[in-house]
Design a protein around this motif. Structure first.
Motif, PDB file in Angstrom:
ATOM      1  N   ALA A  37       1.073  -0.770   0.217  1.00  0.00           N
ATOM      2  CA  ALA A  37      -0.093  -0.231   0.367  1.00  0.00           C
ATOM      3  C   ALA A  37       0.783   1.565  -0.005  1.00  0.00           C
ATOM      4  O   ALA A  37       2.591   1.315   0.643  1.00  0.00           O
ATOM      5  CB  ALA A  37      -1.028   0.585   0.620  1.00  0.00           C
ATOM      6  N   HIS A  38       0.463   2.261  -0.474  1.00  0.00           N
ATOM      7  CA  HIS A  38       1.141   3.336  -0.345  1.00  0.00           C
ATOM      8  C   HIS A  38       0.281   4.848   0.008  1.00  0.00           C
ATOM      9  O   HIS A  38      -0.766   5.239  -0.146  1.00  0.00           O
ATOM     10  CB  HIS A  38       0.801   4.484  -2.083  1.00  0.00           C
ATOM     11  CG  HIS A  38       1.719   5.882  -2.334  1.00  0.00           C
ATOM     12  ND1 HIS A  38       2.172   5.549  -3.553  1.00  0.00           N
ATOM     13  CD2 HIS A  38       2.811   5.923  -1.404  1.00  0.00           C
ATOM     14  CE1 HIS A  38       3.100   6.791  -2.472  1.00  0.00           C
ATOM     15  NE2 HIS A  38       3.520   6.740  -2.080  1.00  0.00           N
ATOM     16  N   LEU A  39       0.663   5.075   1.527  1.00  0.00           N
ATOM     17  CA  LEU A  39      -0.176   6.100   2.505  1.00  0.00           C
ATOM     18  C   LEU A  39       0.578   7.897   1.758  1.00  0.00           C
ATOM     19  O   LEU A  39       1.731   7.984   1.961  1.00  0.00           O
ATOM     20  CB  LEU A  39       0.435   5.663   3.445  1.00  0.00           C
ATOM     21  CG  LEU A  39      -0.879   6.754   4.477  1.00  0.00           C
ATOM     22  CD1 LEU A  39      -2.529   6.479   4.138  1.00  0.00           C
ATOM     23  CD2 LEU A  39      -0.067   6.135   6.189  1.00  0.00           C
ATOM     24  N   THR A  40      -0.446   8.215   1.164  1.00  0.00           N
ATOM     25  CA  THR A  40      -0.333   9.374   0.872  1.00  0.00           C
ATOM     26  C   THR A  40      -1.547  10.757   1.207  1.00  0.00           C
ATOM     27  O   THR A  40      -3.176   9.652   1.197  1.00  0.00           O
ATOM     28  CB  THR A  40      -0.514   9.799  -0.414  1.00  0.00           C
ATOM     29  OG1 THR A  40      -1.512   9.217  -1.332  1.00  0.00           O
ATOM     30  CG2 THR A  40       0.907   8.784  -1.250  1.00  0.00           C
ATOM     31  N   ALA A  41      -1.502  11.717   0.863  1.00  0.00           N
ATOM     32  CA  ALA A  41      -2.705  12.577   1.590  1.00  0.00           C
ATOM     33  C   ALA A  41      -3.286  12.797   0.641  1.00  0.00           C
ATOM     34  O   ALA A  41      -3.138  12.468  -0.809  1.00  0.00           O
ATOM     35  CB  ALA A  41      -2.049  13.692   1.504  1.00  0.00           C
TER      36      ALA A  41
END
Length: 79
Positions: A37-41
């Protein structure tokens, strides 16, 4: 720069990670060495950005005006 973290660390420090994401950081959450997973705003468009997008779309559809047309519009009703 993107930081990779393990799932267990992400679960333990989720609130802290979210605060850091809001501040502009990005994270990759990995299971072992495999990124999952990629956690970004989430980027929010402001009213001004939406308005600019509408104006740009309208300008692309508009036909160009000649110099003579612009002058005639300016002078309309002056004579």
């Amino acid at each position: 720069m993107t930081t990779t973290i393990k799932i267990s660390e992400a679960k333990t420090h989720l609130s802290d990670l979210l605060a850091r994401v809001e501040a502009g950081e990005e994270f990759v959450i990995a299971r072992g060495n495999d990124p999952i997973a990629h956690l970004t705003a989430v980027r929010k468009q402001t009213d001004m950005q939406l308005l600019l997008a509408e104006v740009r779309a309208a300008r692309q559809k508009a036909t160009t005006s000649t110099h003579e047309e612009i002058l005639s519009w300016r002078d309309e009703g002056r004579r």
